[in-house]
Design a protein around this motif. Structure first.
Motif, PDB file in Angstrom:
ATOM      1  N   MET A   1      45.248   6.817  97.675  1.00  0.00           N
ATOM      2  CA  MET A   1      44.898   5.587  97.228  1.00  0.00           C
ATOM      3  C   MET A   1      44.968   5.154  95.510  1.00  0.00           C
ATOM      4  O   MET A   1      44.444   4.010  95.401  1.00  0.00           O
ATOM      5  CB  MET A   1      43.241   5.707  97.661  1.00  0.00           C
ATOM      6  N   ALA A   2      44.132   6.397  94.587  1.00  0.00           N
ATOM      7  CA  ALA A   2      44.086   6.338  93.699  1.00  0.00           C
ATOM      8  C   ALA A   2      44.450   6.948  92.792  1.00  0.00           C
ATOM      9  O   ALA A   2      43.375   7.891  92.128  1.00  0.00           O
ATOM     10  CB  ALA A   2      42.305   5.968  93.136  1.00  0.00           C
ATOM     11  N   PRO A   3      45.837   7.895  92.658  1.00  0.00           N
ATOM     12  CA  PRO A   3      46.282   8.920  91.556  1.00  0.00           C
ATOM     13  C   PRO A   3      45.284   8.554  90.222  1.00  0.00           C
ATOM     14  O   PRO A   3      45.962   9.583  89.528  1.00  0.00           O
ATOM     15  CB  PRO A   3      47.634   8.906  91.609  1.00  0.00           C
ATOM     16  N   HIS A   4      45.741   7.543  89.560  1.00  0.00           N
ATOM     17  CA  HIS A   4      44.896   7.116  88.250  1.00  0.00           C
ATOM     18  C   HIS A   4      43.128   7.295  87.951  1.00  0.00           C
ATOM     19  O   HIS A   4      43.429   7.671  86.951  1.00  0.00           O
ATOM     20  CB  HIS A   4      44.994   6.016  87.422  1.00  0.00           C
ATOM     21  N   LEU A   5      42.712   8.085  88.986  1.00  0.00           N
ATOM     22  CA  LEU A   5      41.867   7.700  88.726  1.00  0.00           C
ATOM     23  C   LEU A   5      40.986   8.629  88.937  1.00  0.00           C
ATOM     24  O   LEU A   5      40.256   9.936  89.283  1.00  0.00           O
ATOM     25  CB  LEU A   5      40.642   6.750  89.741  1.00  0.00           C
ATOM     26  N   VAL A   6      41.796   9.937  90.402  1.00  0.00           N
ATOM     27  CA  VAL A   6      41.391  11.303  91.333  1.00  0.00           C
ATOM     28  C   VAL A   6      42.532  12.355  91.355  1.00  0.00           C
ATOM     29  O   VAL A   6      43.526  12.157  90.945  1.00  0.00           O
ATOM     30  CB  VAL A   6      40.788  10.795  92.580  1.00  0.00           C
ATOM     31  N   HIS A   7      41.602  13.297  89.663  1.00  0.00           N
ATOM     32  CA  HIS A   7      42.929  14.144  89.508  1.00  0.00           C
ATOM     33  C   HIS A   7      42.399  15.460  90.254  1.00  0.00           C
ATOM     34  O   HIS A   7      41.210  16.119  89.728  1.00  0.00           O
ATOM     35  CB  HIS A   7      42.622  14.401  88.151  1.00  0.00           C
ATOM     36  N   PRO A   8      43.663  16.535  90.788  1.00  0.00           N
ATOM     37  CA  PRO A   8      42.795  17.930  91.288  1.00  0.00           C
ATOM     38  C   PRO A   8      42.475  18.618  89.979  1.00  0.00           C
ATOM     39  O   PRO A   8      42.515  18.042  89.011  1.00  0.00           O
ATOM     40  CB  PRO A   8      44.516  18.372  91.631  1.00  0.00           C
ATOM     41  N   LEU A   9      42.016  19.501  90.542  1.00  0.00           N
ATOM     42  CA  LEU A   9      40.677  20.482  89.773  1.00  0.00           C
ATOM     43  C   LEU A   9      41.026  22.081  89.925  1.00  0.00           C
ATOM     44  O   LEU A   9      39.911  21.843  91.257  1.00  0.00           O
ATOM     45  CB  LEU A   9      39.952  19.751  88.625  1.00  0.00           C
ATOM     46  N   ARG A  10      40.722  22.746  89.270  1.00  0.00           N
ATOM     47  CA  ARG A  10      41.012  24.209  89.942  1.00  0.00           C
ATOM     48  C   ARG A  10      39.093  24.672  89.428  1.00  0.00           C
ATOM     49  O   ARG A  10      38.835  23.807  88.462  1.00  0.00           O
ATOM     50  CB  ARG A  10      41.733  25.136  88.970  1.00  0.00           C
ATOM     51  N   PHE A  11      37.928  24.716  90.539  1.00  0.00           N
ATOM     52  CA  PHE A  11      37.445  25.227  90.520  1.00  0.00           C
ATOM     53  C   PHE A  11      37.231  26.969  90.582  1.00  0.00           C
ATOM     54  O   PHE A  11      38.243  27.791  91.298  1.00  0.00           O
ATOM     55  CB  PHE A  11      36.124  24.622  90.997  1.00  0.00           C
ATOM     56  N   MET A  12      35.808  27.664  89.047  1.00  0.00           N
ATOM     57  CA  MET A  12      35.618  29.215  89.771  1.00  0.00           C
ATOM     58  C   MET A  12      34.133  29.381  89.877  1.00  0.00           C
ATOM     59  O   MET A  12      33.543  28.617  89.077  1.00  0.00           O
ATOM     60  CB  MET A  12      36.025  30.004  88.423  1.00  0.00           C
ATOM     61  N   ILE A  13      34.287  29.906  90.923  1.00  0.00           N
ATOM     62  CA  ILE A  13      32.540  30.585  91.085  1.00  0.00           C
ATOM     63  C   ILE A  13      32.814  32.177  90.465  1.00  0.00           C
ATOM     64  O   ILE A  13      33.326  32.597  91.845  1.00  0.00           O
ATOM     65  CB  ILE A  13      32.320  29.962  93.277  1.00  0.00           C
ATOM     66  N   PRO A  14      32.183  32.339  89.802  1.00  0.00           N
ATOM     67  CA  PRO A  14      31.245  33.558  89.410  1.00  0.00           C
ATOM     68  C   PRO A  14      30.686  34.462  90.216  1.00  0.00           C
ATOM     69  O   PRO A  14      29.670  33.319  90.397  1.00  0.00           O
ATOM     70  CB  PRO A  14      31.432  33.331  87.850  1.00  0.00           C
ATOM     71  N   LEU A  15      30.494  35.451  90.598  1.00  0.00           N
ATOM     72  CA  LEU A  15      29.506  36.455  91.099  1.00  0.00           C
ATOM     73  C   LEU A  15      29.558  37.289  90.905  1.00  0.00           C
ATOM     74  O   LEU A  15      30.171  38.415  90.164  1.00  0.00           O
ATOM     75  CB  LEU A  15      29.914  36.277  92.288  1.00  0.00           C
ATOM     76  N   TYR A  16      27.902  37.318  90.424  1.00  0.00           N
ATOM     77  CA  TYR A  16      27.175  38.851  90.336  1.00  0.00           C
ATOM     78  C   TYR A  16      26.721  39.681  90.555  1.00  0.00           C
ATOM     79  O   TYR A  16      26.290  39.676  92.084  1.00  0.00           O
ATOM     80  CB  TYR A  16      26.316  38.472  88.925  1.00  0.00           C
ATOM     81  N   GLN A  17      26.198  40.716  90.451  1.00  0.00           N
ATOM     82  CA  GLN A  17      25.394  41.790  91.709  1.00  0.00           C
ATOM     83  C   GLN A  17      23.394  40.961  91.539  1.00  0.00           C
ATOM     84  O   GLN A  17      23.714  41.363  92.367  1.00  0.00           O
ATOM     85  CB  GLN A  17      25.180  42.975  90.337  1.00  0.00           C
ATOM     86  N   GLU A  18      23.514  40.113  90.627  1.00  0.00           N
ATOM     87  CA  GLU A  18      22.357  39.617  91.385  1.00  0.00           C
ATOM     88  C   GLU A  18      22.713  38.259  92.080  1.00  0.00           C
ATOM     89  O   GLU A  18      21.405  37.819  92.470  1.00  0.00           O
ATOM     90  CB  GLU A  18      21.081  39.123  90.090  1.00  0.00           C
ATOM     91  N   SER A  19      23.461  37.960  91.964  1.00  0.00           N
ATOM     92  CA  SER A  19      23.860  36.156  92.524  1.00  0.00           C
ATOM     93  C   SER A  19      23.288  36.427  94.110  1.00  0.00           C
ATOM     94  O   SER A  19      23.537  37.522  94.950  1.00  0.00           O
ATOM     95  CB  SER A  19      25.352  35.875  92.706  1.00  0.00           C
ATOM     96  N   ARG A  20      22.768  35.421  95.079  1.00  0.00           N
ATOM     97  CA  ARG A  20      22.687  35.462  95.877  1.00  0.00           C
ATOM     98  C   ARG A  20      23.351  35.635  96.967  1.00  0.00           C
ATOM     99  O   ARG A  20      23.040  35.879  98.541  1.00  0.00           O
ATOM    100  CB  ARG A  20      21.968  33.810  96.262  1.00  0.00           C
ATOM    101  N   VAL A  21      24.785  35.367  96.839  1.00  0.00           N
ATOM    102  CA  VAL A  21      25.265  35.398  98.054  1.00  0.00           C
ATOM    103  C   VAL A  21      26.942  36.226  97.238  1.00  0.00           C
ATOM    104  O   VAL A  21      27.325  36.252  96.258  1.00  0.00           O
ATOM    105  CB  VAL A  21      26.471  33.956  98.657  1.00  0.00           C
ATOM    106  N   GLY A  22      27.046  37.367  97.835  1.00  0.00           N
ATOM    107  CA  GLY A  22      28.002  38.155  97.668  1.00  0.00           C
ATOM    108  C   GLY A  22      29.564  38.223  98.196  1.00  0.00           C
ATOM    109  O   GLY A  22      29.567  36.732  98.048  1.00  0.00           O
ATOM    110  N   MET A  23      30.823  39.321  97.310  1.00  0.00           N
ATOM    111  CA  MET A  23      31.617  38.197  97.642  1.00  0.00           C
ATOM    112  C   MET A  23      32.197  38.193  99.010  1.00  0.00           C
ATOM    113  O   MET A  23      32.703  37.343  99.205  1.00  0.00           O
ATOM    114  CB  MET A  23      32.941  39.675  96.874  1.00  0.00           C
ATOM    115  N   GLY A  24      31.769  39.519  99.861  1.00  0.00           N
ATOM    116  CA  GLY A  24      32.525  38.518 101.276  1.00  0.00           C
ATOM    117  C   GLY A  24      31.836  36.994 101.736  1.00  0.00           C
ATOM    118  O   GLY A  24      32.325  36.770 102.538  1.00  0.00           O
ATOM    119  N   LYS A  25      30.593  37.172 101.865  1.00  0.00           N
ATOM    120  CA  LYS A  25      29.714  35.710 102.738  1.00  0.00           C
ATOM    121  C   LYS A  25      30.729  35.042 101.591  1.00  0.00           C
ATOM    122  O   LYS A  25      31.219  33.646 102.262  1.00  0.00           O
ATOM    123  CB  LYS A  25      28.614  35.473 101.966  1.00  0.00           C
TER     124      LYS A  25
END
Length: 544
Positions: A94-118
């Protein structure tokens, strides 16, 4: 497309005084614009009034993302995520001039609430809910590969990361383009007209909406068979002003964002931060013109007009960013600007702001009004379609049949269909050669307007600078009435330029002066209002 200017505003107000409307919409943010587009596409007679500038409330204060909302999976809101991911795909078309694909990164650490598996399970679910139609599927990276992908990320205790797809967008311009599409369909839309009350008929139902032109201070009424409230965080305020028995439905929360120059935080993709011990998420979002850091999510009890960024807000976002990117050494002095808004979340009894659902609510009152509140920006089109369907229940069977079909998945602007948008990007260098404008400016014009860029170049003087072309287009096609509205909600100058576009004020001012017939005193007043606005938005800088 048709003009949508100051002159059209005057004409529309005059028509509003004399005509009867099937729907009168109060509120000119994304939901108001979407309802106006949907209803007018069905053939309904539609009027819309906005007390301030279009998109001046929550609709220009978002994280500027079109996304399913990966964190909502943790709240088990699968329906919301599915709808949002489905709508994300539609908005790409509908609006390719306004909405653009973007890659997102979620880094996970030993102290993170959520682990790699979940988190991995969540990633597969996220892709599945998009029916595997994301621009790219998710990736799992170990610690070494994560650092190679994002060299600036904190390496200590890093387990790995996930990379997935969503999108960024121009939230204010999405409102303007939706409003232009409604205007094209015949809806009468005006800004700076405030709803001051309603008139009830002998049957106890709303007959008309009382209005005040915020420029001329003239009072008038608009006859309505049904009213739609799409005023976001002002919903309870409007409800209480109309009905003595109104019960509050909102849990408003405050969200602030910071903007940075791209070189100060070298992001290779967007990054999801703050997923350690709280349920808040903070994004780092690289865009074509700046980086956005946000958001906060705290209960807000005051009037939405009073929302501001505080020094504490800034310190919080900087501390989160510093935790993930300690080598960047960001300080408050690196920040270009900030913006603050109020989310109109619907109260659901959740223990925290972050746990409060982003689902929308549609409430219809037999006295002749339908309220829409809450929801995610990404699902605005669907919300608006459902809102119009709810309102149709108040019309005759024959009318419901006549107005039953809506087609709002078509491009908002014929000049920016997917094909036209790609054509414009190819043509940009040709425009530069033919007009004498720089290649950089013409590529930006193509990126922002698609093939409408060619119309803009043909319509206005070849002597105009790029920002003068932008100003002329905003005045004639988005009902832009003030310079502060132009700097804040038509172009990214205030948020992305280190000096907030101050060096362009004079050249832009000449366009406003000529097109809107301002004398020197009025131009001086407008420049003063603009500088006051800028100072107020970054007043927190005095504390650093």
């Amino acid at each position: 497309m048709k003009n949508f200017s100051f002159a059209n505003r005057i004409q529309n107000i005059n028509k509003m005084k004399s005509q009867d409307f099937d729907l009168v919409i109060i509120g000119g943010g994304i939901n108001g614009a979407g309802v106006a587009r949907d209803a007018s596409a069905r053939g309904m007679r539609v009027a819309l009034i906005e007390a301030r500038d279009f998109a001046s409330g929550t609709s220009s204060k978002s994280s500027k993302l079109i996304h399913g909302g990966i964190r909502y999976l943790e709240n088990m809101e699968f329906k919301l995520v599915f709808e949002a991911l489905n709508e994300r795909g539609r908005l790409f078309e509908m609006a390719p001039h306004l909405v653009h694909p973007l890659r997102f990164m979620i880094p996970l650490y030993q102290e993170s609430r959520v682990g790699m598996g979940k988190m991995g399970l969540g990633m597969w679910l996220y892709d599945a809910l998009s029916l595997f139609q994301a621009p790219e599927m998710h990736e799992r990276l170990n610690a070494k590969a994560s650092i190679e992908h994002m060299p600036a990320i904190r390496p200590n205790n890093l387990l790995g990361s996930y990379i997935y797809s969503d999108a960024y967008m121009d939230d204010d311009r999405l409102v303007h383009e939706t409003m232009r599409s409604a205007n094209e369909n015949g809806a009468l839309c005006v800004n700076y007209v405030k709803a001051t009350g309603v008139n009830f008929g002998p049957d106890g139902k709303i007959q008309s909406v009382k209005c005040e032109d915020q420029h001329s201070k003239e009072n008038f009424t608009v006859k309505a068979r049904h009213v739609i409230s799409s005023v976001g965080p002002w919903t309870d305020e409007l409800g209480e002003s109309i009905f003595k028995d109104w019960k509050k439905i909102l849990r408003p929360t405050k969200g602030i964002h910071l903007t940075l120059p791209k070189h100060r935080l070298p992001l290779t993709s967007a990054v999801v931060m703050g997923a350690e011990k709280s349920d808040r998420i903070v994004f780092g979002i690289p865009r074509h013109e700046m980086i956005i850091i946000g958001t906060t999510d705290t209960d807000f009890k005051e009037s939405p007009e009073n929302v501001t960024t505080t020094p504490e807000d800034v310190k919080y976002l900087l501390s989160i960013t510093d935790h993930y990117f300690p080598g960047a050494n960001l300080t408050a002095h690196d920040i270009i600007a900030s913006y603050a808004g109020v989310r109109p979340l619907v109260a659901d009894g959740s223990s925290t702001e972050g746990k409060t659902s982003r689902e929308h609510t549609i409430l219809s009152d037999d006295r002749g009004i339908t309220f829409v509140a809450g929801g995610k920006y990404t699902t605005y089109r669907l919300m608006c379609e459902q809102t119009v369907k709810a309102a149709l229940k108040f019309f005759t069977f024959e009318e419901r049949v006549t107005w039953s079909k809506s087609n709002t998945v078509t491009p908002l602007n014929p000049y920016t269909s997917v094909d036209a948008f790609q054509q414009a990007k190819v043509q940009a260098d040709v425009w530069a050669h033919e007009t004498g404008h720089s290649v950089e400016d013409m590529r930006l014009l193509a990126e922002r307007y698609g093939m409408e860029g060619e119309e803009i170049l043909n319509k206005y003087s070849s002597d105009m600078t790029y920002w003068q072309l932008e100003a002329a287009q905003a005045i004639d096609s988005t009902m832009c009435l003030h310079m502060r509205d132009f700097f804040a909600r038509r172009v990214p100058l205030f948020l992305a330029d280190r000096n907030h576009g101050v060096k362009h004020m004079e050249e832009i001012g000449t366009v406003f002066q000529e097109k809107l017939g301002w004398n020197e005193a009025r131009l001086k007043e407008e420049l003063h209002m603009l500088t006051e606005y800028m100072a107020r938005e970054v007043e927190w800088k005095k504390h650093f």
